[in-house]
Design a protein around this motif. Structure first.
Motif, mmCIF file in Angstrom:
data_model
loop_
_atom_site.group_PDB
_atom_site.id
_atom_site.type_symbol
_atom_site.label_atom_id
_atom_site.label_comp_id
_atom_site.label_asym_id
_atom_site.label_seq_id
_atom_site.Cartn_x
_atom_site.Cartn_y
_atom_site.Cartn_z
ATOM 1 N N PRO A 118 -13.066 -2.868 1.812
ATOM 2 C CA PRO A 118 -12.457 -1.539 2.029
ATOM 3 C C PRO A 118 -11.386 -1.207 0.993
ATOM 4 N N PHE A 119 -10.563 -2.206 0.637
ATOM 5 C CA PHE A 119 -9.550 -1.985 -0.404
ATOM 6 C C PHE A 119 -10.212 -1.644 -1.732
ATOM 7 N N LEU A 120 -11.228 -2.410 -2.128
ATOM 8 C CA LEU A 120 -11.889 -2.191 -3.411
ATOM 9 C C LEU A 120 -12.542 -0.819 -3.477
ATOM 10 N N ALA A 157 0.828 -1.211 0.000
ATOM 11 C CA ALA A 157 0.000 0.000 0.000
ATOM 12 C C ALA A 157 0.859 1.256 0.000
ATOM 13 N N ASN A 158 2.020 1.187 0.653
ATOM 14 C CA ASN A 158 2.901 2.356 0.734
ATOM 15 C C ASN A 158 3.871 2.455 -0.439
ATOM 16 N N HIS A 159 3.842 1.466 -1.309
ATOM 17 C CA HIS A 159 4.752 1.410 -2.456
ATOM 18 C C HIS A 159 4.112 2.166 -3.622
ATOM 19 N N THR A 160 4.872 2.934 -4.347
ATOM 20 C CA THR A 160 4.304 3.747 -5.429
ATOM 21 C C THR A 160 4.477 3.137 -6.816
ATOM 22 N N ARG A 161 5.259 2.052 -6.907
ATOM 23 C CA ARG A 161 5.550 1.489 -8.230
ATOM 24 C C ARG A 161 4.838 0.164 -8.520
ATOM 25 N N ILE A 162 4.385 -0.517 -7.504
ATOM 26 C CA ILE A 162 3.785 -1.842 -7.724
ATOM 27 C C ILE A 162 2.438 -1.690 -8.421
ATOM 28 N N ARG A 163 2.331 -2.298 -9.580
ATOM 29 C CA ARG A 163 1.113 -2.222 -10.393
ATOM 30 C C ARG A 163 0.330 -3.541 -10.415
ATOM 31 N N HIS A 176 -8.802 -16.544 6.031
ATOM 32 C CA HIS A 176 -8.118 -16.047 7.223
ATOM 33 C C HIS A 176 -6.951 -15.129 6.846
ATOM 34 N N LYS A 177 -6.091 -15.580 5.940
ATOM 35 C CA LYS A 177 -4.947 -14.769 5.515
ATOM 36 C C LYS A 177 -5.409 -13.486 4.826
ATOM 37 N N THR A 178 -6.478 -13.600 4.071
ATOM 38 C CA THR A 178 -7.002 -12.445 3.342
ATOM 39 C C THR A 178 -7.398 -11.327 4.294
ATOM 40 N N THR A 197 -5.455 -1.878 2.488
ATOM 41 C CA THR A 197 -6.641 -1.047 2.286
ATOM 42 C C THR A 197 -6.371 0.254 1.541
ATOM 43 N N ASN A 198 -5.317 0.959 1.878
ATOM 44 C CA ASN A 198 -5.080 2.293 1.313
ATOM 45 C C ASN A 198 -4.185 2.287 0.083
ATOM 46 N N SER A 199 -4.025 1.134 -0.561
ATOM 47 C CA SER A 199 -3.177 1.070 -1.753
ATOM 48 C C SER A 199 -3.782 1.864 -2.898
ATOM 49 N N ASN A 200 -2.952 2.668 -3.555
ATOM 50 C CA ASN A 200 -3.406 3.457 -4.702
ATOM 51 C C ASN A 200 -2.651 3.148 -5.984
ATOM 52 N N SER A 201 -1.626 2.316 -5.908
ATOM 53 C CA SER A 201 -0.822 2.067 -7.107
ATOM 54 C C SER A 201 -1.273 0.835 -7.879
ATOM 55 N N LEU A 202 -1.923 -0.119 -7.217
ATOM 56 C CA LEU A 202 -2.279 -1.382 -7.871
ATOM 57 C C LEU A 202 -3.254 -1.149 -9.013
ATOM 58 N N ARG A 203 -2.946 -1.798 -10.135
ATOM 59 C CA ARG A 203 -3.777 -1.690 -11.334
ATOM 60 C C ARG A 203 -4.454 -3.021 -11.661
#
Length: 365
Positions: free
Chosen positions: A118-120, A65-71, A83-85, A93-99
């Motif tokens: 929440p992530f979605l 979530a804190n990474h800016t390059r991971i797509r 459980h892991k999920t 939750t606050n990731s903005n870079s994932l595509r």
């Protein structure tokens, strides 16, 4: 002997410490992606993913979530479970870079989907989500659809997810969705009634609808065909493997893309569909001919069908070709003569078209 025992124990302790250190380094490299890393990928067959603790899963999510390059995020083949999920997505939750997110074959249920919500709802750049071969069922799909309401999501794939019924509220549906894959589920007529809502209206955005290997019958086809009469977005429609669709259902689909009952009906058929997949038979051959004409009349500059040109070409190649028209009339139970609806003043133009586009023998029929 005591000294030998002490040396042996000390040696084993050293090897154990080294192995633990290496394992810790491996786990650290997983939970802390590199600064230039653009993809995080893992399978349930990878021991280091299997052995991550709950805290490490949450840390991994937080670091992504804190990474800016991971797509791209790809966790598959039981790398996750419900459980892991819950821990992973708490951090993510606050990731903005994932595509693009691939979570195929993790046995996720509605519980796992709820952890993702929440992530979605916050993923401002997410355009593709794949959840194939999970067990989210109907409730999970409905929760996904609602969670993605304000998302830029374009592709949603839930193949083989145990989905039977679908509830679609157009006020709580993805606004930019262009591809929906629902292969291998148990969608029937009721599900088609809900999917029709996605295909109706001027705001319809769906271009690809893949419904292979479901429980759709002629009743479901009738509902979807009705929705597609005025649809101008869907270009690919896949119904292959729905064994309950009979010849009658396939004829409905044929009439959708080329209604031979009148010239005006042909001109006003659906010319947006460029690929329509059903079982192989004579009917599909005529469906393919119609969709190929539509495909050949797509404007290259904006990738939009030229409906007027497609309709005109369908008239010339099917209505004005006696053999093809005879086959279509038999399939669509049409009995009136083509020439009965042509104004005599236009007959010279019609005969000229026949002569230019078909064998000269057509002029003597």
């Amino acid at each position: 002997m005591d000294n030998d025992d002490d040396g042996s124990d000390s040696f084993n302790d050293g090897r154990s410490s080294e192995a633990s250190l290496n394992e810790a380094e491996d786990r650290s490299s997983i939970t802390f992606p590199g600064p230039y890393q653009t993809k995080v990928e893992g399978s349930g067959s990878d021991a280091w993913f299997r052995n991550l603790t709950d805290e490490e899963w949450e840390q991994l999510g937080r670091n992504i979530a804190n990474h800016t390059r991971i797509r791209i995020l790809s966790l598959y083949c039981r790398a996750l479970n419900d459980h892991k999920t819950s821990f992973f997505f708490r951090g993510l939750t606050n990731s903005n870079s994932l595509r693009d997110v691939y979570l195929n074959n993790n046995r996720l249920s509605i519980t796992g989907v709820r952890s993702m919500v929440p992530f979605l709802q916050n993923a401002n750049n997410l355009t593709e989500l794949y959840l194939d071969s999970n067990d989210i069922q109907s409730e999970g799909f409905s929760a996904l659809f609602r969670a993605l309401r304000d998302s830029p999501i374009e592709t949603l794939s839930c193949d083989y997810c145990g989905i039977e019924s679908i509830e679609v509220d157009t006020n709580y549906s993805p606004k930019l969705l262009t591809r929906l894959d629902l292969c291998g589920n148990n969608i029937s007529t009721d599900g088609c009634r809900e999917l029709a809502k996605v295909l109706q209206g001027v705001d319809a955005t769906l271009k690809y609808l893949v419904l292979r290997n479901n429980k759709i019958d002629d009743g479901g086809v009738d509902i979807l065909v009705d929705a597609l009469q005025s649809n101008t977005s869907l270009t690919t429609f896949d119904l292959w493997g729905n064994d309950s669709i009979s010849d009658q259902g396939r004829i409905m689909l044929l009439k959708l893309v080329n209604d031979i009952s009148f010239i005006s009906a042909t001109l006003h058929s659906n010319h947006t569909l460029t690929c329509l997949y059903v079982e192989d038979d004579e009917i599909r051959r005529h469906i393919n001919m119609a969709t190929k004409i539509s495909r050949n009349n797509v404007n290259s500059w904006n990738n939009v069908s030229n409906s007027e040109a497609a309709g005109r070409e369908k008239v010339i190649k099917t209505q004005l070709h006696s053999e093809i028209r005879a086959e279509l009339c038999r399939l669509q139970d049409v009995h009136q003569s083509l020439y009965s609806e042509i104004d005599p003043l236009h007959m010279p133009e019609v005969l000229s078209l026949i002569g230019r586009h078909h064998d000269q023998g057509e002029l003597y029929l």
